[in-house]
Scaffold this motif. Structure first.
Motif, PDB file in Angstrom:
ATOM      1  N   THR A  91     -20.741  15.675   1.978  1.00  0.00           N
ATOM      2  CA  THR A  91     -19.629  16.414   2.531  1.00  0.00           C
ATOM      3  C   THR A  91     -17.831  15.880   1.994  1.00  0.00           C
ATOM      4  OG1 THR A  91     -21.852  15.620   4.815  1.00  0.00           O
ATOM      5  CG2 THR A  91     -18.640  14.848   5.271  1.00  0.00           C
ATOM      6  N   VAL A  92     -17.383  16.407   2.235  1.00  0.00           N
ATOM      7  CA  VAL A  92     -16.473  16.200   1.296  1.00  0.00           C
ATOM      8  C   VAL A  92     -14.776  15.526   2.572  1.00  0.00           C
ATOM      9  CG1 VAL A  92     -14.195  16.803  -0.567  1.00  0.00           C
ATOM     10  CG2 VAL A  92     -16.782  17.165  -0.531  1.00  0.00           C
ATOM     11  N   SER A  93     -14.667  14.342   2.191  1.00  0.00           N
ATOM     12  CA  SER A  93     -13.502  14.184   3.336  1.00  0.00           C
ATOM     13  C   SER A  93     -11.951  13.603   3.593  1.00  0.00           C
ATOM     14  CB  SER A  93     -13.910  12.510   3.885  1.00  0.00           C
ATOM     15  OG  SER A  93     -15.126  12.569   4.664  1.00  0.00           O
ATOM     16  N   GLY A  94     -11.199  13.374   3.437  1.00  0.00           N
ATOM     17  CA  GLY A  94      -9.866  13.420   2.482  1.00  0.00           C
ATOM     18  C   GLY A  94      -9.168  14.721   2.596  1.00  0.00           C
ATOM     19  N   ILE A  95      -9.334  15.624   2.449  1.00  0.00           N
ATOM     20  CA  ILE A  95      -9.165  17.064   1.772  1.00  0.00           C
ATOM     21  C   ILE A  95      -8.279  17.277   2.335  1.00  0.00           C
ATOM     22  CG2 ILE A  95      -9.476  19.280   1.980  1.00  0.00           C
ATOM     23  CD1 ILE A  95     -12.529  19.214   2.968  1.00  0.00           C
ATOM     24  N   PRO A  96      -7.040  17.073   1.916  1.00  0.00           N
ATOM     25  CA  PRO A  96      -5.294  17.466   1.874  1.00  0.00           C
ATOM     26  C   PRO A  96      -5.045  18.276   2.982  1.00  0.00           C
ATOM     27  CG  PRO A  96      -5.727  17.061  -0.265  1.00  0.00           C
ATOM     28  CD  PRO A  96      -7.000  17.373  -0.028  1.00  0.00           C
ATOM     29  N   ALA A  97      -3.864  18.577   3.386  1.00  0.00           N
ATOM     30  CA  ALA A  97      -3.289  19.503   3.697  1.00  0.00           C
ATOM     31  C   ALA A  97      -3.051  20.768   3.103  1.00  0.00           C
ATOM     32  CB  ALA A  97      -2.421  19.191   5.049  1.00  0.00           C
ATOM     33  N   GLY A  98      -3.636  22.254   3.489  1.00  0.00           N
ATOM     34  CA  GLY A  98      -3.131  23.401   3.050  1.00  0.00           C
ATOM     35  C   GLY A  98      -4.587  23.916   2.268  1.00  0.00           C
ATOM     36  N   THR A  99      -5.546  22.863   1.850  1.00  0.00           N
ATOM     37  CA  THR A  99      -6.627  23.358   1.005  1.00  0.00           C
ATOM     38  C   THR A  99      -7.305  24.302   1.818  1.00  0.00           C
ATOM     39  OG1 THR A  99      -6.883  21.299   0.738  1.00  0.00           O
ATOM     40  CG2 THR A  99      -8.148  22.294   0.210  1.00  0.00           C
ATOM     41  N   VAL A 100      -7.785  25.426   1.154  1.00  0.00           N
ATOM     42  CA  VAL A 100      -8.310  26.495   1.556  1.00  0.00           C
ATOM     43  C   VAL A 100      -9.881  26.502   0.925  1.00  0.00           C
ATOM     44  CG1 VAL A 100      -6.809  28.121   2.053  1.00  0.00           C
ATOM     45  CG2 VAL A 100      -6.997  28.544   0.392  1.00  0.00           C
ATOM     46  N   TRP A 101      -9.466  26.416  -0.212  1.00  0.00           N
ATOM     47  CA  TRP A 101     -10.832  25.777  -1.047  1.00  0.00           C
ATOM     48  C   TRP A 101     -11.346  25.005  -1.170  1.00  0.00           C
ATOM     49  CZ3 TRP A 101     -14.254  30.178  -1.514  1.00  0.00           C
ATOM     50  CH2 TRP A 101     -13.843  31.579  -1.384  1.00  0.00           C
ATOM     51  N   LEU A 102     -12.117  24.355  -1.596  1.00  0.00           N
ATOM     52  CA  LEU A 102     -13.270  23.336  -2.533  1.00  0.00           C
ATOM     53  C   LEU A 102     -13.865  24.020  -3.990  1.00  0.00           C
ATOM     54  CD1 LEU A 102     -14.428  20.382  -0.134  1.00  0.00           C
ATOM     55  CD2 LEU A 102     -12.031  20.890  -1.590  1.00  0.00           C
TER      56      LEU A 102
END
Length: 165
Positions: A54-65
């Motif tokens: 579970t990844v949190s704090g993903i910046p706005a605009g992210t489409v891929w990790l």
């Protein structure tokens, strides 16, 4: 995923810098200290998958990790996705990344192999190579980068311990 997007991801992911505060929590029995039983490669008698995260704090605009899996104890596979580079499509500030099977390029739910593991011979994999040190205590990690639609890295986590085997 188009070849153009894959190329853009590959080119933009080569750089590195300090970014915002993403966090990751391992699941599925992975605790960052020891690789769970059975989660190693077939050559060591396992049938491993990536740890669910579970990844949190993903910046706005992210489409891929983009997750770069590494064996920090084995130089040739110790960085830049030596054990495989996997792309997870995401939306929102938090994402549950599923466990994906090792030793295959056929992945579920839009997850993609960005670059296969660099191992060769009996250790070759078209995707993720599960921990395969034979139980010598090697340290396995993942680097995670948040990437926008243009391939720009928005945030990253480096050297997240997933376990020793």
């Amino acid at each position: 995923m188009s070849k153009r997007l894959i190329l853009a991801l590959g080119l933009s992911l080569m750089g590195s810098a300090a970014f915002a505060d993403m966090t990751v929590q391992l699941g599925g029995g992975w605790d960052g200290r020891k690789v769970p039983a059975g989660q190693h490669c077939p050559l060591s008698g396992g049938k491993g998958s990536t740890p669910p995260m579970t990844v949190s704090g993903i910046p706005a605009g992210t489409v891929w990790l983009i997750a770069y899996y590494n064996d920090k104890s084995y130089g040739p596979l110790s960085q830049n996705g030596g054990h495989g580079t996997i792309g997870y499509p995401v939306k929102g500030a938090t994402a549950d990344l599923p466990a994906v099977p090792g030793m295959t390029a056929k992945l579920p739910g839009g997850v993609r192999v960005i670059k296969p593991a660099r191992a060769t011979g009996d250790y070759a994999s078209p995707g993720y190579l599960p921990p395969c040190s034979g139980g010598r205590g090697n340290r396995y990690t993942v680097d995670i980068r948040a990437v926008d639609a243009a391939g720009k890295v928005l945030s990253e986590l480096k050297n997240v311990d997933i376990g020793k085997y």
